[in-house]
Design a protein around this motif. Structure first.
Motif, PDB file in Angstrom:
ATOM      1  N   UNK B  82      40.074  45.329  44.291  1.00 20.58           N
ATOM      2  CA  UNK B  82      40.239  44.642  42.997  1.00 20.58           C
ATOM      3  C   UNK B  82      39.963  43.143  43.124  1.00 20.58           C
ATOM      4  N   UNK B  83      40.475  42.553  44.184  1.00 21.10           N
ATOM      5  CA  UNK B  83      40.294  41.096  44.347  1.00 21.10           C
ATOM      6  C   UNK B  83      38.821  40.741  44.535  1.00 21.10           C
ATOM      7  N   UNK B  84      38.087  41.568  45.257  1.00 21.82           N
ATOM      8  CA  UNK B  84      36.653  41.304  45.423  1.00 21.82           C
ATOM      9  C   UNK B  84      35.945  41.407  44.071  1.00 21.82           C
ATOM     10  N   UNK B  85      36.277  42.430  43.304  1.00 22.39           N
ATOM     11  CA  UNK B  85      35.643  42.585  41.991  1.00 22.39           C
ATOM     12  C   UNK B  85      35.939  41.373  41.107  1.00 22.39           C
ATOM     13  N   UNK B  86      37.169  40.923  41.133  1.00 25.11           N
ATOM     14  CA  UNK B  86      37.532  39.764  40.302  1.00 25.11           C
ATOM     15  C   UNK B  86      36.791  38.515  40.752  1.00 25.11           C
ATOM     16  N   UNK B  87      36.761  38.319  42.050  1.00 26.39           N
ATOM     17  CA  UNK B  87      36.150  37.105  42.586  1.00 26.39           C
ATOM     18  C   UNK B  87      34.634  37.119  42.406  1.00 26.39           C
ATOM     19  N   UNK B  88      34.022  38.275  42.609  1.00 30.70           N
ATOM     20  CA  UNK B  88      32.555  38.334  42.587  1.00 30.70           C
ATOM     21  C   UNK B  88      31.995  38.471  41.182  1.00 30.70           C
ATOM     22  N   UNK B  89      32.739  39.135  40.287  1.00 32.30           N
ATOM     23  CA  UNK B  89      32.160  39.525  38.996  1.00 32.30           C
ATOM     24  C   UNK B  89      32.869  38.938  37.788  1.00 32.30           C
ATOM     25  N   UNK B  90      34.040  38.348  37.978  1.00 29.58           N
ATOM     26  CA  UNK B  90      34.841  37.853  36.846  1.00 29.58           C
ATOM     27  C   UNK B  90      34.888  38.855  35.690  1.00 29.58           C
ATOM     28  N   UNK B  91      35.345  40.077  35.970  1.00 29.33           N
ATOM     29  CA  UNK B  91      35.379  41.076  34.901  1.00 29.33           C
ATOM     30  C   UNK B  91      36.424  40.718  33.846  1.00 29.33           C
ATOM     31  N   UNK B  92      36.263  41.293  32.659  1.00 27.39           N
ATOM     32  CA  UNK B  92      37.273  41.104  31.620  1.00 27.39           C
ATOM     33  C   UNK B  92      38.592  41.713  32.070  1.00 27.39           C
ATOM     34  N   UNK B  93      38.514  42.837  32.787  1.00 33.04           N
ATOM     35  CA  UNK B  93      39.715  43.552  33.239  1.00 33.04           C
ATOM     36  C   UNK B  93      39.319  44.450  34.399  1.00 33.04           C
ATOM     37  N   UNK B  94      40.271  44.740  35.256  1.00 28.80           N
ATOM     38  CA  UNK B  94      40.066  45.785  36.266  1.00 28.80           C
ATOM     39  C   UNK B  94      40.947  46.973  35.878  1.00 28.80           C
ATOM     40  N   UNK B  95      40.410  48.146  35.973  1.00 25.33           N
ATOM     41  CA  UNK B  95      41.161  49.380  35.688  1.00 25.33           C
ATOM     42  C   UNK B  95      41.409  50.121  36.993  1.00 25.33           C
ATOM     43  N   UNK B  96      42.660  50.511  37.207  1.00 27.18           N
ATOM     44  CA  UNK B  96      43.047  51.318  38.371  1.00 27.18           C
ATOM     45  C   UNK B  96      43.621  52.637  37.859  1.00 27.18           C
ATOM     46  N   UNK B  97      43.243  53.717  38.509  1.00 28.85           N
ATOM     47  CA  UNK B  97      43.814  54.998  38.090  1.00 28.85           C
ATOM     48  C   UNK B  97      43.688  56.027  39.188  1.00 28.85           C
ATOM     49  N   UNK B  98      44.699  56.868  39.311  1.00 25.14           N
ATOM     50  CA  UNK B  98      44.600  58.079  40.108  1.00 25.14           C
ATOM     51  C   UNK B  98      45.020  59.228  39.207  1.00 25.14           C
ATOM     52  N   UNK B  99      44.065  60.086  38.910  1.00 28.70           N
ATOM     53  CA  UNK B  99      44.291  61.197  37.977  1.00 28.70           C
ATOM     54  C   UNK B  99      44.247  62.502  38.769  1.00 28.70           C
TER      55      UNK B  99
END
Lengths: 158, 158
Positions: B82-99
């Motif tokens: 998640x931290x890499x995605x935030x740092x590299x891409x500045x997403x609006x949101x990160x979604x986490x899920x285990x279904x």
């Protein structure tokens, strides 16, 4: 536990609140348990009656905004809820998710899923696959207030 | 790290495998990093190109099947992605899920979401809300192989 018994009073610090965030302003469901770090509510969803939500009390958006100790406390509580759902209801599967696209205030969905439920195996956010002839809650092994009490007791012990 | 560089070889112990479980038989995506406990793959999803999956190597169904140390290791790795995605891409949101309703072998979805993506703010499992004029990956701040390398490097360090 700051307040293990169900209570409508939130322990959110005003300084950690967003005035525009609904999860800073309202419980977000039926309050089941809370500590200064998080609260657990049950969501009123007729399709998925065994649906709990752990809401972080402070207004943070992402799970990775928590430090290591906070993240561990958060997931210990989520896991405790999951274990109660498994033990009390023997669900086909438990679903965990933190999305927050609409309300970017950290909250975890903890949902007991059953092979007979309206959407299974689709995610609860996907398409319904069947209609039930009776309310979903009537098919649970436990009445919802009793389930709430088991969740609250487990969170108090954990 | 048992094998920090991308590799098609799985480290799953045969004794921990289910012969009918696809995540015991196949990587489940493009392998980015792995340890004896988990592997991280990138999912080929044209709508959600920055979509990683942490797959527990052993065949367990639920997050609460992990012991405390395993659960912490699991979520540390999820948080690192998640931290890499935030740092590299500045997403609006990160979604986490285990279904795991379809494949009940513990895996975590880690998905960077953007306010321009096909479904936002709907969950990726919900209804699409718009069509893009160009492939979604072209709108990311980083090429996917470079993102994979950042995820792999962060998981090796973490």
């Amino acid at each position: 536990m700051n307040s293990p018994a169900p209570s409508p009073t939130l322990t959110v610090s005003p300084t950690a609140c967003s005035t525009t965030c609904p999860l800073c302003q309202e419980p977000g469901g039926l309050l089941v348990a809370q500590t200064p770090l998080w609260r657990v509510v049950r969501v009123a969803d007729e399709n998925f009656p065994a649906f709990y939500r752990l809401i972080w009390q402070s207004h943070v958006a992402e799970f990775s905004d928590l430090d290591e100790a906070q993240a561990q406390a958060c997931m210990r509580a989520v896991t405790t809820i999951e274990r109660v759902l498994r033990s009390a209801l023997s669900p086909t599967k438990v679903n965990l998710a933190t999305l927050g696209n609409v309300v970017p205030h950290l909250h975890w969905h903890v949902i007991a899923r059953f092979d007979w439920d309206s959407h299974f195996p689709n995610p609860v956010w996907g398409a319904a696959l069947r209609e039930l002839n009776e309310p979903a809650w009537t098919r649970l092994a436990l009445a919802l207030p009793d389930l709430d009490a088991q969740v609250a007791a487990a969170l108090q012990r954990h």
